[in-house]
Design an enzyme around this catalytic site. Structure first.
Site, PDB file in Angstrom:
ATOM      1  N   ALA A 135      31.648  39.409  71.151  1.00 35.76           N
ATOM      2  CA  ALA A 135      32.930  39.919  71.639  1.00 35.76           C
ATOM      3  C   ALA A 135      33.850  40.103  70.451  1.00 35.76           C
ATOM      4  O   ALA A 135      33.722  39.426  69.433  1.00 35.76           O
ATOM      5  CB  ALA A 135      33.522  38.940  72.639  1.00 35.76           C
ATOM      6  N   GLY A 188      28.715  37.426  73.221  1.00 36.22           N
ATOM      7  CA  GLY A 188      28.894  38.278  74.395  1.00 36.22           C
ATOM      8  C   GLY A 188      27.767  39.277  74.565  1.00 36.22           C
ATOM      9  O   GLY A 188      27.386  39.620  75.678  1.00 36.22           O
ATOM     10  N   GLU A 217      25.089  37.594  76.225  1.00 31.74           N
ATOM     11  CA  GLU A 217      25.465  37.357  77.631  1.00 31.74           C
ATOM     12  C   GLU A 217      25.228  38.583  78.474  1.00 31.74           C
ATOM     13  O   GLU A 217      24.818  38.487  79.644  1.00 31.74           O
ATOM     14  CB  GLU A 217      26.922  36.870  77.701  1.00 31.74           C
ATOM     15  CG  GLU A 217      27.018  35.400  77.263  1.00 31.74           C
ATOM     16  CD  GLU A 217      28.439  34.930  76.992  1.00 31.74           C
ATOM     17  OE1 GLU A 217      28.836  33.905  77.568  1.00 31.74           O
ATOM     18  OE2 GLU A 217      29.148  35.566  76.191  1.00 31.74           O
ATOM     19  N   GLU A 257      29.462  30.909  69.156  1.00 32.77           N
ATOM     20  CA  GLU A 257      30.818  30.538  69.572  1.00 32.77           C
ATOM     21  C   GLU A 257      31.226  29.149  69.110  1.00 32.77           C
ATOM     22  O   GLU A 257      32.387  28.910  68.792  1.00 32.77           O
ATOM     23  CB  GLU A 257      30.959  30.615  71.098  1.00 32.77           C
ATOM     24  CG  GLU A 257      31.030  32.024  71.662  1.00 32.77           C
ATOM     25  CD  GLU A 257      29.660  32.618  71.925  1.00 32.77           C
ATOM     26  OE1 GLU A 257      28.687  32.087  71.368  1.00 32.77           O
ATOM     27  OE2 GLU A 257      29.567  33.607  72.676  1.00 32.77           O
TER      28      GLU A 257
END
Lengths: 426, 723
Positions: B102, B147, B150, B170
């Site tokens: 992200a 992300g 994900e 993260e």
């Protein structure tokens, strides 16, 4: 078109006696001395037209070692490379082939070498064992597989020693050392003479090492475990004819004259020379060390293969209208002391000169002071695919060092051949 | 003579390699056009009715997820939900990989509630992808992180190519996955391994991801089209964990395993400094049995973590790294590097350059150091890769060069000989004569000013400093040292070279100690003074480690080498206008006796098998930490005042990436600001009164204290991040 072909530079690895499996494969050896050689040229590694490498015991992990060496040396994906094999002459055949390509105008810059790692010569499954394994793997059902397994016999586990088979001529069923025994017999070379020659060869090699005559020719090797190899380790400086006299014959006991002490050693090593045309010399502003005047390959009865150099050298001299006095330095590969002495004897032998060499009068006796002046394979070892290349390289360097003009490098070839090159220093 | 034209056959053909389904040209048809108006995505159906959705953000080399990308994906899903295709393939058109994560920038400065809202919306979109009624396949090459992973986890199948690198970094930003990763990952594969992976933030190679069950197949590009077809048809063989997954997600298992995880985490990332791992463990322990609840709680936990100082500081570190990477992002065409000096530094610099694809010649006067350097290189390469071809190729590129023949063809020459001015100048004279025009000459000196070194050079404009840190393979930072005669192109080339070998440049002025060594001297010297005053060395080290330093000062001194510490302290003491604490007599005696630290097996500690033999530490005195850390901050302030470095970002980045300075504190200057500049200044004055003048704050504090407020610096401006 017959353009002159120059030898611009060359380098070799230290020659390492085989003591167990050595740390370098044939391509590793070629890369170790190839890297510093290419580094010191004023042109990039991809400037060559092709790479030719002599290698006899090619490893299955390194098929066509010439091409693999070329890629690992960073010579570019477009570099053509091929491997040549004429047994002990392979390292000289690569030069001779390059010589032809440049002479006829097809190429301008060729890297020609030889590499051999005899310490890696494999133990081979004998034919029964190979058949056995084949049967087991191809069996389709469990029962068939068990049946195939049951055909195992103890005799299958006796390995074939690759090196031993490789050094035995299959046509006359004689080991290389045995051919030297025959040469010694027909030319009356005594055990004592062979030992004296071998001791002198070791002394000359030790002297060359001490005087640093191999600087610029020998490039040190660096193994992954940090070990540095920077000299030819087969040398035994304390050798005397008396100490050699104590050794037992290697091939034909108890009366043979050829011993481990007066034979070449089983060794790993590699060597390269750079060949160039006039165009390449001009384009890259090179300073050639020598020019190749001529080359010759001859063949004869495998039982006396050791006399090969006598035939091809004689032919070279004849064609170029020269005599022994015109040759300042000789490099005749020391496969066996008795064999080198046999060649010397053959060239001064009347009957041999008349009937085999087709000469009315013998050439004469090669001056020992001009022959293998810095030692040879007896102390250095004979990595089969590399030797022919090394003797050309060293001949060039020795001519330059002594300010001499002309030399012949030659080796006998298992199978009954000989190869020679006539070199002129610039 | 044939004129050599480089062929590069694969370069010509490479463009055809990436399989993009209907977007590839075939012999009979042009590539399809995208169905919609989206900026970041293309959508088209292939001849078999499979929809291919290709992500390709304009104007950047890597895909990241931002609000716009998610919104467009929602749009695409609406289309697909209305007219369901046979199957859906998601992949990236970018060479760098699938999706790198992200976009962190969008979270900077947001409050917890805002974050929770945007996340919930993003979750809804990803859930729609998960619930799409046709088979969905993610095709992953290159980087698939955070992300991006994900999104891939929301698909039914994941197919990777050999070069894929998957992971959740993260935790390295003081967070945990926030787009459903904590739930989907722990319920797809063995949750213990999933948790372990998320807690360490390490990347998985494709094959390892397959063994784990995270990806279903690892194939070369040429089989992607066929594999996708099989996946859509339900014919792809997968290796999902099944029973183990549900068993280990049971509440009894979670209760037991969570305790173990906390113990392990405490060893590397103590809870008081790093809240994120423990938040993740709590999340799984409490909600691992209820995916819906876990997903809700994940959002809340993420939002909370985002506002912690640790996360803010770690995000700042991320941006600092990006800033330095951008500095190294210039173009450098060089391919050959020549290193002079095969000692510990020279040998390792050469080894690192060869590993990163450059042709390196390593020169030394004697063959033995070259042999030792080759051994160290081989040992390093074996740690970095299992592939024997990679090791062989890197070693082939590292040529020992006894005669220095590599100088003539080198694009960059790095001098790493002992710190003796006359010796270095002799090397430069010999080298300059043989260098090719345009080549750069760089010195790895740590203590001799470049103004002295460059005397006698014909072309000082091509002379710069590149000061590496030991070990080169682990410490990314390199100080790039300029001087008033250095050409900007030479400095730019130095930085771009560092980018090529994956190192981070910190531009510094040529002053004694540059930045990092100068900052470390008071850290080390103060520790020795504390030792002298009777405080146990283990206790001193503990004070620093509790603060968050990776290694205490006593252990660091041994690791660096006591002889080097003495030398650096002496040199800086002699050259700097401001008095530096000097090494005590007993230290010099130790050096004379040959007790140099780790490299001789004995120094301040005894060393065994590469580890210091430490006794039990006591409780550090209340001011021990301040005595060790604040003098470092003070030297940073002095360096800023003297303009050794341009800004506080560079100071913080250099200290973090060269010494591992507590990253969760964001660097020494960031720490000082968060604590309060006035407080730091006052503490230094108090310490100086108690322990000596050497701790008196630098005059540079005056300007800093004049600032209106102690607001911590914002993340570097976005503009700073473009190369």
């Amino acid at each position: 078109m017959n353009r002159p072909v120059y030898i611009v530079d060359g380098a070799r690895t230290p020659f390492l006696k085989a003591r167990g499996v050595g740390p370098f494969t044939p391509v590793d050896l070629a890369v170790q001395c190839g890297r510093p050689l290419l580094l010191r040229q004023p042109f990039a590694p991809d400037a060559f037209d092709q790479v030719i490498l002599g290698c006899v015991n090619v490893m299955s992990d390194e098929m066509n070692p010439a091409r693999i060496a070329a890629l690992r040396l960073g010579m570019g994906e477009a570099m053509v490379g091929f491997t040549v094999q004429i047994n002990c002459g392979s390292g000289m055949q690569s030069i001779d082939t390059g010589y032809q390509y440049i002479r006829e105008g097809k190429s301008d810059l060729i890297l020609a070498g030889g590499a051999e790692a005899l310490s890696h010569a494999p133990l081979i499954y004998n034919r029964q064992a190979v058949q056995f394994y084949g049967n087991v793997f191809m069996a389709r059902t469990l029962m068939a597989r068990l049946k195939a397994f049951a055909s195992v016999r103890p005799a299958m586990f006796k390995p074939v020693i690759g090196l031993e088979r490789g050094l035995t001529d299959p046509v006359v069923e004689l080991g290389m050392g045995q051919t030297a025994e025959i040469v010694a017999h027909v030319f009356g070379i005594s055990r004592r003479e062979a030992d004296e020659y071998a001791a002198e060869s070791q002394r000359r090699l030790a002297n060359a090492q001490k005087e640093k005559y191999f600087d610029g020719e020998l490039e040190p090797m660096f193994a992954r475990n940090g070990k540095v190899y920077d000299f030819d380790d087969g040398v035994r400086p304390d050798t005397t004819a008396d100490s050699l006299a104590k050794l037992k014959p290697a091939f034909e006991r108890p009366w043979g004259k050829v011993t481990p002490g007066n034979s070449s050693q089983i060794t790993d090593g590699a060597s390269w020379v750079i060949l160039a045309s006039d165009e390449a010399v001009e384009k890259y502003k090179l300073t050639p060390k020598a020019v190749i005047r001529d080359s010759q390959w001859s063949a004869l009865d495998p039982a006396v293969m050791g006399l090969g150099p006598a035939l091809c050298s004689s032919e070279l001299l004849k064609r170029n209208d020269m005599g022994l006095a015109d040759i300042d330095l000789w490099e005749i590969n020391e496969a066996f002391a008795a064999q080198v002495l046999g060649c010397v004897a053959a060239l001064k032998d009347e009957k041999f000169s008349r009937e085999v060499l087709h000469r009315d009068t013998p050439l004469g006796e090669i001056d020992r002071g001009r022959l293998n002046i810095d030692g040879g394979a007896i102390g250095l070892g004979h990595p089969v695919g590399a030797s022919g290349n090394r003797i050309v390289l060293h001949l060039v360097n020795a001519l330059k060092r002594l300010g001499k003009k002309r030399g012949i490098a030659s080796q006998c070839v298992g199978g009954g051949q000989g190869g020679a090159m006539l070199i002129e220093a610039m | 003579m044939q004129d050599k034209q480089p062929q590069h056959v694969m370069a010509t053909l490479a463009a055809r390699d990436l399989e993009l389904g209907p977007f590839d040209a075939t012999p009979s048809s042009a590539p399809a056009a995208s169905v919609g108006p989206w900026k970041n995505w293309k959508l088209a159906r292939d001849a078999d009715g499979i929809a291919w959705v290709v992500i390709d953000l304009p104007g950047t080399s890597a895909n990241t997820l931002n609000a716009e990308v998610i919104a467009e994906l929602a749009d695409i899903l609406s289309l697909l939900e209305r007219e369901l295709p046979k199957g859906l393939v998601i992949r990236s058109a970018k060479k760098s990989g699938f999706i790198a994560g992200a976009d962190i920038k969008q979270f900077v400065g947001e409050g917890a509630t805002d974050v929770a809202n945007s996340l919930s919306q993003a979750h809804a979109v990803v859930d729609r992808l998960d619930n799409l009624k046709c088979p969905t396949v993610a095709v992953i090459h290159g980087y698939c992180l955070g992300g991006g992973l994900e999104v891939a986890l929301a698909c039914d199948y994941r197919i990777a190519t050999e070069d894929a690198r998957l992971g959740f970094p993260e935790v390295l930003l003081g967070l945990h996955p926030g787009l459903g990763g904590t739930v989907r990952f722990t319920h797809l594969v063995n949750p213990v391994q999933a948790m372990s992976n998320m807690l360490t933030g390490r990347n998985l190679r494709a094959r390892n991801a397959k063994s784990l069950g995270l990806v279903d197949a690892v194939i070369p590009e040429r089989h992607v089209a066929a594999a996708v077809k099989d996946a859509v048809a339900g014919k792809l063989r997968t290796n999902r964990a099944g029973f183990t997954v549900s068993a280990l997600n049971s509440s009894i298992a979670r209760g037991f395993l969570a305790g173990r995880m906390r113990k392990e985490a405490e060893k590397k990332a103590p809870h008081r400094n790093y809240p994120a791992p423990y938040a993740l463990i709590d999340l799984w322990e409490k909600h691992g049995g209820d995916p819906r609840a876990m997903q809700r709680e994940e959002i809340a936990s993420f939002g909370r973590l985002l506002t912690t100082p640790a996360s803010r500081n770690l995000v700042r570190v991320f941006f600092l790294r990006e800033k330095l990477k951008a500095m190294a992002g210039g173009k450098w065409d060089g391919r050959r590097v020549h290193v002079i000096g095969a000692g510990a530094m020279g040998g390792d610099i050469a080894a690192w350059c060869a590993w990163n694809g450059l042709n390196v010649t390593l020169a030394d006067m004697k063959p033995e150091p070259l042999g030792a350097a080759i051994k160290r290189a081989a040992d390093l390469y074996r740690k970095l890769s299992r592939k024997s071809i990679e090791i062989r190729d890197a070693l082939d590129r590292l040529t020992p060069d006894l005669k220095g023949e590599g100088v003539a063809s080198a694009d960059l020459i790095i001098e790493a000989v002992p710190e003796i001015l006359a010796l270095k100048q002799k090397v430069y004279a010999a080298t300059e004569a043989k260098m090719k025009p345009g080549a750069i000459l760089a010195t790895n000196t740590s203590s001799i000013p470049l103004e002295q070194l460059r005397e006698g050079l014909q072309r000082p404009e091509h002379f710069i400093g590149l000061h590496f840190f030991n070990p080169v393979s682990r410490l990314q930072l390199v100080e790039v040292v300029g001087h008033d005669k250095a050409a900007p192109e030479a400095l730019a080339a130095g930085k771009a070279f560092l980018g090529k070998i994956d190192r981070l440049p910190a531009p510094v002025k040529s002053e004694p100690g540059f930045l990092v060594n100068r900052v470390l001297v008071p850290y080390l010297m103060e520790a020795l003074i504390m030792m002298d005053s009777g405080i146990k060395k283990e206790t001193i080290d503990k004070a620093a480690e509790d603060f968050g330093m990776p290694m205490g000062p006593i252990e660091l001194a041994d690791e660096v080498g006591l002889d080097i510490c003495v030398h650096v302290a002496e040199v800086l003491g002699a050259q700097l206008p401001r008095p530096m604490p000097q090494p005590p007599a007993w230290l010099r005696e130790k050096v004379e006796k040959g007790e140099l630290g780790k490299k001789t097996g004995k120094g301040l500690y005894d060393w065994k098998d590469g580890h210091a033999v430490k006794g039990e530490p006591g409780t550090p005195p209340a001011d021990a930490t301040d005595r060790l850390i604040l003098p470092m901050v003070d030297v940073c302030v002095a360096c800023l005042r003297e303009k050794i470095v341009e800004d506080e970002d560079t100071v913080d980045a250099a200290m973090i990436f060269a010494t591992g300075f507590a990253p969760f504190r964001g660097g020494p200057m960031n720490y000082a600001r968060q604590r309060g500049l006035a407080d730091v200044h006052a503490t230094l004055e108090r310490l100086a009164a108690k322990y000596g003048d050497r701790l008196t704050p630098d005059v540079g504090w005056a300007d800093l204290l004049k600032e209106k407020d102690d607001a911590p610096p914002a993340a570097p401006a976005v503009a700073d991040l473009t190369p």
